[in-house]
Design a protein around this motif. Structure first.
Motif: not given
Length: 132
Positions: A52-61, A64
């Motif tokens: 979930q953390w990885y998905e959040t980071q990739s979606s925020s990237a 951006d």
């Protein structure tokens, strides 16, 4: 259709936990049940949280990069507005260029637009049009 990363991770960890525990059972290890406890109580929640953390980071990237693309698309229109406001181009020229910007999305589209309009494609004019 692709599955979310959390679903894939939870399925993989569950299958590995069950497979390892059953393998140890068949090998005769009497404390095989400990693998179930460790796998489902600790490893599975940690792996799902990490996914979930990885998905959040990739979606925020991804989000951006979206405004950057939007800014790139809006820059020619803003330049035209500034040139019109400063008096460099008149209203007719401004409207013609805005129409061209809205009808063309790429250099190839712009070349096709110029050919269809009967103006011919001149690389110097096209380059100055892109820069303005």
């Amino acid at each position: 259709m692709t599955q979310p990363l959390t679903a894939v991770v939870s399925s993989a960890v569950s299958m590995l936990t069950v497979g390892l525990a059953l393998g140890l059972l068949f090998l005769g290890w009497s404390n095989f049940w400990i693998v179930f406890v460790i796998g489902f109580a600790f490893v599975l929640p940690a792996a799902v949280q990490l996914a979930q953390w990885y998905e959040t980071q990739s979606s925020s990237a991804t989000h951006d990069s979206q405004p950057h693309t939007n800014n790139e698309q809006q820059r020619p229109l803003e330049t035209l507005r500034e040139r019109y406001a400063s008096g460099e181009i008149d209203e007719e020229e401004f409207e013609r260029r805005v129409t061209r910007l809205l009808e063309t999305e790429s250099v190839a589209d712009a070349e096709t637009f110029l050919e269809d309009a009967g103006e011919g494609v001149d690389e110097r004019n096209l380059e100055s049009e892109r820069n303005s």
